[in-house]
Design an enzyme around this catalytic site. Sequence first.
Site, PDB file in Angstrom:
ATOM      1  CG  ASP A 290      -2.102   0.872   1.073  1.00  0.00           C
ATOM      2  OD1 ASP A 290      -3.106   0.687   1.785  1.00  0.00           O
ATOM      3  OD2 ASP A 290      -2.049   1.767   0.198  1.00  0.00           O
TER       4      ASP A 290
HETATM    5  C1  GLC Z   1      -4.109   4.446  -0.068  1.00  0.00           C
HETATM    6  C2  GLC Z   1      -5.013   3.266   0.155  1.00  0.00           C
HETATM    7  C3  GLC Z   1      -5.011   2.290  -0.992  1.00  0.00           C
HETATM    8  C4  GLC Z   1      -4.814   3.054  -2.289  1.00  0.00           C
HETATM    9  C5  GLC Z   1      -3.431   3.633  -2.279  1.00  0.00           C
HETATM   10  C6  GLC Z   1      -3.161   4.503  -3.515  1.00  0.00           C
HETATM   11  O1  GLC Z   1      -3.503   4.855   1.106  1.00  0.00           O
HETATM   12  O2  GLC Z   1      -4.870   2.561   1.383  1.00  0.00           O
HETATM   13  O3  GLC Z   1      -6.255   1.580  -0.962  1.00  0.00           O
HETATM   14  O4  GLC Z   1      -4.981   2.194  -3.395  1.00  0.00           O
HETATM   15  O5  GLC Z   1      -3.153   4.374  -1.101  1.00  0.00           O
HETATM   16  O6  GLC Z   1      -3.945   5.651  -3.461  1.00  0.00           O
END
Ligand code: GLC
Length: 725
Positions: A290
């Site tokens: 993430d």
């Molecule tokens: C965020 C989220 C994830 C998302 C990523 C990119 O913090 O937790 O679900 O796809 O970052 O935006």
Amino acid sequence: MRSTKISIFLMLPVVILAMVQCKSNKVPQLGKDPVKDVIAAMTLEEKAFFVTGTGMIFPGLNMPGDTSAPTPGAPVVGETQKLVPGAAGTTYEIPRLGIPSMVLSDGPAGLRISPKRENDSATYYCTAFPIATLLASSWDTALIGMVGQAMGNDILEYGADIILGPGMNIQRNPLCGRNFEYYSEDPYVTGKMAAAMVNGVESMGVGTSIKHFAANNAETNRMGLNTIVSERALREIYLEGFRIAVEEAQPWTVMSSYNLINGTMASESNDLLTKVLRDDWGFKGCVMTDWFGGRDAVAQMKAGNDLLMPGTPQQAKMIYDAVKAGKLDVVMLDRNIERILNILLETPRFKGYKYSNKPDLTGHATVVRQAATEGMVLLKNENSALPLASNVKTIATFGTATFETIIGGVGSGDVNEAYAVSIADGLKNAGYTPDESLVNAYLSYIKKTRESMPKAKNPLMALMGVKEPVPEMKIDAALAAQMAAKADVAVITIGRISGEAADRLVDNDFNLSVTEKALITVVSKAFHARGKKVVVLLNVGGVVETASWKDQPDAVLIVWQGGQEMGNSVADIVSGKVNPSGKLAITFPVRYADGSTVKDFPGIVLETEPTSQESPKEDDLSSFMQPKASKIVYEEGIYVGYRYYETFGVRPSYAFGYGLSYTTFEYGNIKLSSDKFSDQITISVDVKNSGGVAGKEAVQLYLAAPAKKLDKPALEFKGFAKTKL
Ligand code: GLC
């Protein structure tokens, strides 16, 4: 000295590329030569950069401990995000080896990219689809596949390669801020819905990223939250949905989660990312973190977290130095690179697809409208309140969400859509007349109240400029009586918004506010006094309290957050054009406190220093990105949702699997393929539409297993099928 050293290091990829370019033109090319030859031709600097993304530019945010802000002349962090502005991240290209970038973009309810670009008169709006919780309530995997295909067309034609979705964590506790992005409290439903979505999207030649792997069931301090969970609960509840999705859909990628599981960061867990995901389940794709997830890039490489997103030069340097120092075997790095390259070979960008920037937004809007109607759940319908009688013309529309209808959630799960049809507009489009004086009263109240509203409490909402809903407008008995004299029926919309970076609250969120409850009471009294009906619409992304007021209105319909066409979808249902067929995929408890997961949610902050040097500033995003260490113990084990309520006899307000129709169905002639249960058994049942109108029925199968040595839930959901009758 450090900054000089880092800047020389950062310069390397550009300098190296130039040097190697002139030395030999016989370099292997991705797609033409074996992947292993391409990897062998990569320099260590290229390898270190390739397993980390090109970065993200977060205005005004100083990443925790990241002192490696790009120095002048270095590859501009996030530079390749210009490929599709607004994409969440991109991977490094290595042109001399024929390696293009991959564009990764959010999110589960539709592609999220910037709707406008500098010096470009074109627009880049995407389709805002219904939220996952609504889609699961349709109990229709074919429908979800259709949604996936439409979403896949947006992704393909706007030049993205992988969408960062579906979100599929278990809705363990009603207050998790991102439950709207997730399907259900049940792992079987979750896995089946996610698999249908993945297959739908990937049938269009683009990729998905099932997330957040795993046990990421709260937003508060999510980057520092240690989830303590038993092996059995982990396998049976929190991993099972991912297993089904991997085995039935083989998603291109998996996104590891921010949290720790039993003390180990998910993105640094070899048990999770290699032993379970790959050795047990046969996952063939690549794992990405993430965004800014995890702490130790080398541990992530070793665990099998192939790609670190959005990527920082600091991470690349950590990996480079570790290989140099013999702390990371380059064979492991090559393994991760091979997995990324094998996915990259599948991307439209690698295949040279000429995307149009013109997806079929009109066609997708039709899909949105239909899908939203299929997931709406009729909870109560007495005195034939719904569908509205044919003589109903004027509707008294109460509730600010009638006008500021919430079509989705907040954060990375949001979409930049071209338009959204409010419930008020949808009712008008269907030929109803919302009472004008009441409409004007609401619109002027909303305008005036919004002018004095403080910044959104949720840091991400504040950063993304998302407006929090205005507090509900007070309606007194006189106005209610006045409306009851004029209008044919009352429709009250109760709205809730939630999203990434913060969890929901019990008061004035899970529980209705005093004003909202008074609204339902005063309007119900006034309209019933004149023999007129009252309908409550729940424009919510998750569970709210219903038991204390549901006896007052004649009908209660959950419309969820249904995407950009939702006002029209609501009108399709209340007018009877579409017969509601949704069923709950989550339990609505009588009280929040009745749940098995209430204790310590969203986690207990440990009395240690924040996990980064700076003390988080409470009112800005840095507090969200620099969490405190916290812990939550899943003491309930496998007894989550209906598994708990059914086993321990706690009566809910509305049960998992519940939903009404405008018609009735009769079941009969149940047959089992065998009276002994071995590894497979087939159960058939005749379903008859015994009512007056066509409808669809979601047939559900539960299993009660004798609890001998091992305790078991009173029943477990094991199958479903939707009929059209
Ligand atoms: C965020 C989220 C994830 C998302 C990523 C990119 O913090 O937790 O679900 O796809 O970052 O935006």
